[in-house]
Design a protein around this motif. Structure first.
Motif, PDB file in Angstrom:
ATOM      1  N   GLU A 132      46.626  57.678 -67.089  1.00  0.00           N
ATOM      2  CA  GLU A 132      47.425  58.385 -66.086  1.00  0.00           C
ATOM      3  C   GLU A 132      48.782  57.695 -65.881  1.00  0.00           C
ATOM      4  O   GLU A 132      49.801  58.363 -65.726  1.00  0.00           O
ATOM      5  N   LEU A 133      48.796  56.374 -65.865  1.00  0.00           N
ATOM      6  CA  LEU A 133      50.046  55.630 -65.735  1.00  0.00           C
ATOM      7  C   LEU A 133      50.971  55.952 -66.897  1.00  0.00           C
ATOM      8  O   LEU A 133      52.162  56.224 -66.711  1.00  0.00           O
ATOM      9  N   TYR A 134      50.442  55.963 -68.094  1.00  0.00           N
ATOM     10  CA  TYR A 134      51.250  56.287 -69.279  1.00  0.00           C
ATOM     11  C   TYR A 134      51.754  57.722 -69.200  1.00  0.00           C
ATOM     12  O   TYR A 134      52.918  57.996 -69.460  1.00  0.00           O
ATOM     13  N   ARG A 135      50.879  58.642 -68.809  1.00  0.00           N
ATOM     14  CA  ARG A 135      51.219  60.066 -68.812  1.00  0.00           C
ATOM     15  C   ARG A 135      52.305  60.408 -67.798  1.00  0.00           C
ATOM     16  O   ARG A 135      53.208  61.183 -68.077  1.00  0.00           O
ATOM     17  N   TYR A 136      52.217  59.824 -66.588  1.00  0.00           N
ATOM     18  CA  TYR A 136      53.156  60.210 -65.532  1.00  0.00           C
ATOM     19  C   TYR A 136      54.340  59.267 -65.357  1.00  0.00           C
ATOM     20  O   TYR A 136      55.336  59.664 -64.777  1.00  0.00           O
ATOM     21  N   VAL A 137      54.261  58.038 -65.834  1.00  0.00           N
ATOM     22  CA  VAL A 137      55.346  57.092 -65.601  1.00  0.00           C
ATOM     23  C   VAL A 137      56.067  56.744 -66.892  1.00  0.00           C
ATOM     24  O   VAL A 137      57.283  56.868 -66.992  1.00  0.00           O
ATOM     25  N   LEU A 138      55.358  56.323 -67.889  1.00  0.00           N
ATOM     26  CA  LEU A 138      55.997  55.838 -69.102  1.00  0.00           C
ATOM     27  C   LEU A 138      56.360  56.958 -70.091  1.00  0.00           C
ATOM     28  O   LEU A 138      57.381  56.859 -70.756  1.00  0.00           O
ATOM     29  N   PRO A 140      57.441  60.162 -69.533  1.00  0.00           N
ATOM     30  CA  PRO A 140      58.688  60.846 -69.208  1.00  0.00           C
ATOM     31  C   PRO A 140      59.929  59.975 -69.493  1.00  0.00           C
ATOM     32  O   PRO A 140      60.990  60.493 -69.776  1.00  0.00           O
ATOM     33  N   ILE A 141      59.811  58.649 -69.423  1.00  0.00           N
ATOM     34  CA  ILE A 141      60.952  57.774 -69.684  1.00  0.00           C
ATOM     35  C   ILE A 141      61.357  57.901 -71.148  1.00  0.00           C
ATOM     36  O   ILE A 141      62.531  57.909 -71.477  1.00  0.00           O
ATOM     37  N   GLY A 142      60.402  58.019 -72.038  1.00  0.00           N
ATOM     38  CA  GLY A 142      60.705  58.115 -73.472  1.00  0.00           C
ATOM     39  C   GLY A 142      61.242  59.450 -73.911  1.00  0.00           C
ATOM     40  O   GLY A 142      61.752  59.595 -75.001  1.00  0.00           O
ATOM     41  N   HIS A 143      61.201  60.477 -73.064  1.00  0.00           N
ATOM     42  CA  HIS A 143      61.649  61.824 -73.437  1.00  0.00           C
ATOM     43  C   HIS A 143      63.054  62.155 -72.950  1.00  0.00           C
ATOM     44  O   HIS A 143      63.460  63.285 -72.893  1.00  0.00           O
ATOM     45  N   HIS A 144      63.856  61.189 -72.585  1.00  0.00           N
ATOM     46  CA  HIS A 144      65.226  61.440 -72.078  1.00  0.00           C
ATOM     47  C   HIS A 144      66.155  61.609 -73.203  1.00  0.00           C
ATOM     48  O   HIS A 144      66.331  61.070 -74.150  1.00  0.00           O
TER      49      HIS A 144
END
Length: 144
Positions: A132-138, A140-144
């Motif tokens: 869940e941490l990867y899915r919601y926090v990390l 989205p950061i990589g998709h900018h």
């Protein structure tokens, strides 16, 4: 407490894990309290203990899966008690710092039940929280 009487009881047990058979001797004090209730006080070697049907552990392997026999059963079946007392559990190997470090691979190592339960419940919770941490926090950061 009012006066009562004492009786000696011998309880034979068998471990359902390692099949070790042994007997425990108890002194049972039967007394009546001031309200007329009967009370039993169980003593083993002069020390107050729980009744034999609650919380006994195998002296050979430490398991709590035991069965008991009727009184005097082992005296009528001596073939069950022919085995000598169990050998002591092997010592844990000594680490470089001089402290004992039990190896999970060694057959004498057995984690206590609460620790095993925490591991069995904790690992899936940690895996789910990490996902869940990867899915919601990390992610989205990589998709900018």
């Amino acid at each position: 407490m009012r006066d009562g009487f004492e009786s000696r009881e011998t309880w034979p047990f068998e471990c359902l894990r390692c099949l070790y058979v042994w007997e425990e001797d108890y002194l049972v004090r039967h007394v009546t309290d001031d309200h007329g209730n009967e009370v039993q006080i169980w003593l083993s070697a002069g020390v107050t203990v729980q009744p034999p049907w609650s919380g006994m552990a195998c002296p050979a392997c430490g398991a709590y899966h035991l069965t008991s026999f009727p009184a005097h059963y082992l005296s009528r079946h001596p073939e069950l008690t022919a085995a000598p007392d169990p050998p002591p559990l092997p010592k844990a190997p000594v680490g470089p710092a001089g402290d004992a470090e039990p190896s999970i691979a060694s057959p004498a190592f057995r984690m206590p039940l609460p620790r095993r339960m925490l591991i069995a419940l904790g690992v899936p919770v940690i895996a789910f929280a990490g996902y869940e941490l990867y899915r919601y926090v990390l992610a989205p950061i990589g998709h900018h």
